[in-house]
Scaffold this motif. Structure first.
Motif, PDB file in Angstrom:
ATOM      1  N   UNK A  14      15.460  73.276  41.079  1.00  0.00           N
ATOM      2  CA  UNK A  14      16.250  72.210  41.699  1.00  0.00           C
ATOM      3  C   UNK A  14      16.611  71.195  40.624  1.00  0.00           C
ATOM      4  N   UNK A  15      17.899  71.014  40.390  1.00  0.00           N
ATOM      5  CA  UNK A  15      18.366  70.060  39.385  1.00  0.00           C
ATOM      6  C   UNK A  15      18.446  68.660  40.009  1.00  0.00           C
ATOM      7  N   UNK A  16      17.891  67.680  39.316  1.00  0.00           N
ATOM      8  CA  UNK A  16      17.946  66.291  39.777  1.00  0.00           C
ATOM      9  C   UNK A  16      18.500  65.443  38.631  1.00  0.00           C
ATOM     10  N   UNK A  17      19.497  64.638  38.905  1.00  0.00           N
ATOM     11  CA  UNK A  17      20.099  63.789  37.877  1.00  0.00           C
ATOM     12  C   UNK A  17      19.414  62.433  37.841  1.00  0.00           C
ATOM     13  N   UNK A  18      18.892  62.058  36.674  1.00  0.00           N
ATOM     14  CA  UNK A  18      18.428  60.703  36.398  1.00  0.00           C
ATOM     15  C   UNK A  18      19.480  60.105  35.473  1.00  0.00           C
ATOM     16  N   UNK A  38      10.174  65.172  46.899  1.00  0.00           N
ATOM     17  CA  UNK A  38      10.813  63.854  46.891  1.00  0.00           C
ATOM     18  C   UNK A  38       9.898  62.764  46.342  1.00  0.00           C
ATOM     19  N   UNK A  39       8.644  62.732  46.782  1.00  0.00           N
ATOM     20  CA  UNK A  39       7.728  61.701  46.283  1.00  0.00           C
ATOM     21  C   UNK A  39       7.512  61.851  44.783  1.00  0.00           C
ATOM     22  N   UNK A  40       7.400  63.088  44.324  1.00  0.00           N
ATOM     23  CA  UNK A  40       7.228  63.345  42.901  1.00  0.00           C
ATOM     24  C   UNK A  40       8.449  62.890  42.110  1.00  0.00           C
ATOM     25  N   UNK A  41       9.636  63.204  42.608  1.00  0.00           N
ATOM     26  CA  UNK A  41      10.871  62.806  41.942  1.00  0.00           C
ATOM     27  C   UNK A  41      10.984  61.280  41.891  1.00  0.00           C
ATOM     28  N   UNK A  42      10.679  60.616  42.994  1.00  0.00           N
ATOM     29  CA  UNK A  42      10.767  59.156  43.021  1.00  0.00           C
ATOM     30  C   UNK A  42       9.806  58.520  42.021  1.00  0.00           C
ATOM     31  N   UNK A  43       8.601  59.077  41.906  1.00  0.00           N
ATOM     32  CA  UNK A  43       7.630  58.554  40.937  1.00  0.00           C
ATOM     33  C   UNK A  43       8.135  58.769  39.511  1.00  0.00           C
ATOM     34  N   UNK A  44       8.676  59.959  39.238  1.00  0.00           N
ATOM     35  CA  UNK A  44       9.217  60.241  37.907  1.00  0.00           C
ATOM     36  C   UNK A  44      10.408  59.350  37.593  1.00  0.00           C
ATOM     37  N   UNK A  45      11.227  59.077  38.613  1.00  0.00           N
ATOM     38  CA  UNK A  45      12.410  58.234  38.389  1.00  0.00           C
ATOM     39  C   UNK A  45      11.992  56.804  38.075  1.00  0.00           C
ATOM     40  N   UNK A  46      10.920  56.322  38.697  1.00  0.00           N
ATOM     41  CA  UNK A  46      10.421  54.977  38.395  1.00  0.00           C
ATOM     42  C   UNK A  46       9.972  54.887  36.935  1.00  0.00           C
ATOM     43  N   UNK A  47       9.277  55.932  36.469  1.00  0.00           N
ATOM     44  CA  UNK A  47       8.856  55.967  35.067  1.00  0.00           C
ATOM     45  C   UNK A  47      10.078  56.029  34.155  1.00  0.00           C
ATOM     46  N   UNK A  48      11.065  56.836  34.552  1.00  0.00           N
ATOM     47  CA  UNK A  48      12.306  56.956  33.774  1.00  0.00           C
ATOM     48  C   UNK A  48      13.004  55.606  33.646  1.00  0.00           C
ATOM     49  N   UNK A  49      13.096  54.876  34.747  1.00  0.00           N
ATOM     50  CA  UNK A  49      13.751  53.565  34.709  1.00  0.00           C
ATOM     51  C   UNK A  49      12.996  52.586  33.826  1.00  0.00           C
ATOM     52  N   UNK A  50      11.660  52.614  33.917  1.00  0.00           N
ATOM     53  CA  UNK A  50      10.862  51.710  33.091  1.00  0.00           C
ATOM     54  C   UNK A  50      11.008  52.047  31.617  1.00  0.00           C
TER      55      UNK A  50
END
Length: 330
Positions: A123-127, A189-201
């Motif tokens: 599953x591809x997810x864009x950050x 979804x929860x995993x992606x959201x956690x990774x996205x928070x780290x990505x943003x930081x």
């Protein structure tokens, strides 16, 4: 009374006798209109009832066919289509407007062969513009109590775990790989959201790191202007510095080169030194350009008069950690 207008298009003319017989067997208590065209028959009638039983009776005549409201991709022969319509002004027996009047069409088409839809477990997810990949790893499973066979998810959504080395999630035995895939998609979804928070930081840290030196250079420049220390003002300037002072978008002064800029600072026309400029929070970075909002309190001739702060803008261009262009707008 709720009236339903029903229209049936028979696209295979040889079917008309069968359809007509089913209408007769349905014992309609109203006139039924049948019009013949070159390639089809059109049947219309209005009933105080939706006449759903007629749909079933027609379908029973064509066991290899099914109704669909969605023709999907590609072209299929539409043997019959049935439309129902109720006016939005229809009312029930109490005179109340009905909430959802019918307006639908369904088509009688050849049954499709039931195919198991394949899917990609990645599953591809864009950050932002970066592609991240997550994986739904599925293995065969069995309910040891009932001997029911099915599929299970691995507790690993970060790698394409082809050797099935991760733990198995024991939440559910899925009946098909597709059902397991959909469940796995929901679980990431929860995993992606956690990774996205780290990505943003991490992104914010990277931006702060990129902006750190330009901010220091500009702060040092403005502090030196406030202290009227010319050598410190010139310290981070390029030899070919370009300076422009504007008032209401009209150029008042323009100098080129560090020697001419130094001469400008020593004249009474200069507008940079001794103002006690305060940098506002409105930094705008589009490197190599940086816009900075500043404010100061003009010196009042009338000592008893309260000073009103003025807001101005300074635009910097930096190259190789040197300021190469300054536009001071007031």
């Amino acid at each position: 009374m709720i009236e339903t207008s029903i229209a049936i298009t028979v696209n295979r003319k040889s079917d008309i006798e069968v359809i007509q017989q089913k209408i007769i067997e349905n014992k309609m208590q109203f006139p039924v209109y049948i019009r013949e065209y070159e390639f089809s028959y059109q049947i219309n009638f209005t009933s105080d009832y939706e006449e759903w039983e007629l749909d079933t009776a027609i379908l029973d005549c064509f066991p290899e066919y099914e109704y669909t409201a969605d023709l999907e991709k590609g072209r299929k022969e539409i043997r019959i289509h049935i439309s129902r319509y109720q006016s939005e002004f229809s009312t029930d027996g109490w005179g109340r407007r009905i909430d959802n009047p019918l307006d639908e069409t369904k088509y009688l088409v050849k049954k499709s062969a039931k195919k198991v839809e394949k899917f990609n477990p990645a599953i591809k997810v864009l950050f932002d513009n970066q592609e991240q990949y997550y994986y739904v790893n599925i293995v065969n499973g069995i309910n040891k109590t009932t001997e029911e066979q099915g599929f299970l998810l691995l507790d690993d959504f970060k790698t394409n775990n082809e050797n099935n080395s991760a733990d198995i999630l024991k939440d559910k035995l899925y009946k098909s790989p597709l059902e397991a895939f959909h469940s796995g998609y929901n679980k990431i979804h929860d995993l992606v959201n956690a990774d996205f928070s780290v990505f943003q930081e991490d992104k914010k840290k990277a931006i702060r790191e990129v902006q750190k030196l330009p901010r220091k250079i500009i702060r040092d420049f403005i502090n030196a202007c406030n202290n009227s220390v010319i050598n410190d003002i010139l310290k981070n300037l390029d030899e070919n510095i370009s300076f422009e002072k504007r008032t209401n978008y009209v150029t008042d002064n323009r100098v080129q080169g560090i020697i001419e800029f130094k001469k400008y600072l020593e004249t009474s026309e200069q507008q940079l030194c001794g103002k006690n400029l305060k940098i506002r929070s409105s930094w705008s970075f589009k490197l190599p350009f940086v816009d900075v909002g500043v404010k100061y309190y003009p010196v009042s001739i009338d000592q008893g008069k309260k000073n009103i702060s003025k807001y101005e803008q300074i635009k910097f261009e930096l190259m190789d950690n040197k300021i190469v262009n300054i536009i001071y707008e007031s």
